[in-house]
Design a protein around this motif. Structure first.
Motif, PDB file in Angstrom:
ATOM      1  N   THR A   1      44.317  16.356  15.545  1.00  0.00           N
ATOM      2  CA  THR A   1      45.737  16.667  15.727  1.00  0.00           C
ATOM      3  C   THR A   1      46.563  15.420  15.440  1.00  0.00           C
ATOM      4  O   THR A   1      46.090  14.293  15.608  1.00  0.00           O
TER       5      THR A   1
ATOM      6  N   HIS B   1      44.566  12.299  17.047  1.00  0.00           N
ATOM      7  CA  HIS B   1      43.743  12.674  18.186  1.00  0.00           C
ATOM      8  C   HIS B   1      42.663  13.650  17.731  1.00  0.00           C
ATOM      9  O   HIS B   1      42.893  14.462  16.832  1.00  0.00           O
TER      10      HIS B   1
ATOM     11  N   THR C   1      35.782  20.932  17.193  1.00  0.00           N
ATOM     12  CA  THR C   1      36.537  19.673  17.244  1.00  0.00           C
ATOM     13  C   THR C   1      37.536  19.657  16.088  1.00  0.00           C
ATOM     14  O   THR C   1      37.159  19.873  14.935  1.00  0.00           O
TER      15      THR C   1
ATOM     16  N   THR D   1      38.002  22.225  21.455  1.00  0.00           N
ATOM     17  CA  THR D   1      38.476  23.543  21.846  1.00  0.00           C
ATOM     18  C   THR D   1      37.294  24.484  22.027  1.00  0.00           C
ATOM     19  O   THR D   1      36.220  24.295  21.449  1.00  0.00           O
TER      20      THR D   1
ATOM     21  N   ILE E   1      40.539  16.746  19.406  1.00  0.00           N
ATOM     22  CA  ILE E   1      40.492  17.581  20.598  1.00  0.00           C
ATOM     23  C   ILE E   1      39.355  18.575  20.482  1.00  0.00           C
ATOM     24  O   ILE E   1      38.987  19.007  19.385  1.00  0.00           O
TER      25      ILE E   1
END
Length: 227
Positions: free
Chosen positions: A107, A75, A104, A79, A77
């Motif tokens: 994960t 993934h 970015t 933040t 993500i």
């Protein structure tokens, strides 16, 4: 002889979480205590902030019939740096306020593909819990919402001397029996010594879990096809 509630958990994809860090969420090869208590709570209609005291008091044993194959999902993500957050009311608001100053990261999330487990529960309140698993209040997942069960749990109450004797009365999904008689050779249960897992719920809102000892015991549990 003592009463047991037994039921099966089968899924095309299961997420049996262990310690969950920011960049990686691992998976055990069996559903931990927190996952099973959460699933039973969902069947009863208990929300995350609800009262789990009765479920927390239950003893749970898990037989591994099909541990499945490991699968890893990647993934990305987005933040928001702390300096850019400015006390937002929501994540979308934080992303808007950051105005291109987000980070970015990748994960990793681990799953098990093609799993089947047998669960034996001991304690008080087994009858209403059995009925709830037959007609669950909320949808039942094996870990995450992307992991719905592939068959009803088939919950039933039985009298037996041990968890493995109780689980011998479990009915397996027919497609598993088409590949041969399902056999479990490992039973995972709470113990005073063994391996440490972090699957004892402490704070369900904050996703805090405490360690506990579990032991893997060699068994041989042979099932029959569902009627």
């Amino acid at each position: 002889m003592q009463p047991f509630l037994i039921f099966g958990l089968s899924a095309s994809l299961g997420a049996m979480g262990e310690l969950a860090g920011h960049e990686r969420r691992g998976a055990l090869d069996w559903p931990g205590r927190s996952a099973i208590l959460g699933l039973m709570g969902a069947a009863l209609g208990i929300r995350r902030e609800g009262d789990f005291a009765a479920l927390d008091a239950l003893d749970v044993s898990v037989a591994i019939f099909e541990a499945g194959a490991p699968l890893r999902d990647y993934h990305t993500i987005e933040t928001v740096p702390t300096a850019a957050a400015k006390r937002p009311n929501s994540r979308p608001e934080a992303l808007r306020d950051a105005r291109g100053r987000t980070n970015t990261t990748i994960t990793l999330r681990d799953y098990r593909a093609g799993v089947f487990y047998g669960v034996a529960v001991q304690g008080e309140g087994l009858e209403p819990l059995c009925e709830a698993l037959k007609k669950p209040h909320f949808t039942l997942y094996l870990g995450r919402k992307s992991c719905p069960l592939s068959a009803p749990p088939g919950a039933k109450l039985v009298q037996a001397e041990t968890p493995e004797h109780a689980l011998a009365h479990l009915s397996a999904p027919p497609w598993l029996c088409a590949r041969g008689v399902p056999v479990a050779r490992t039973l995972v249960e709470g113990a005073t010594k063994g391996e440490v897992v972090h699957d004892r719920p402490v704070d369900r809102k904050l996703w805090h879990f405490a360690p506990r000892m579990v032991a893997r015991r060699a068994v041989e549990i042979v099932l029959e096809a569902a009627p």
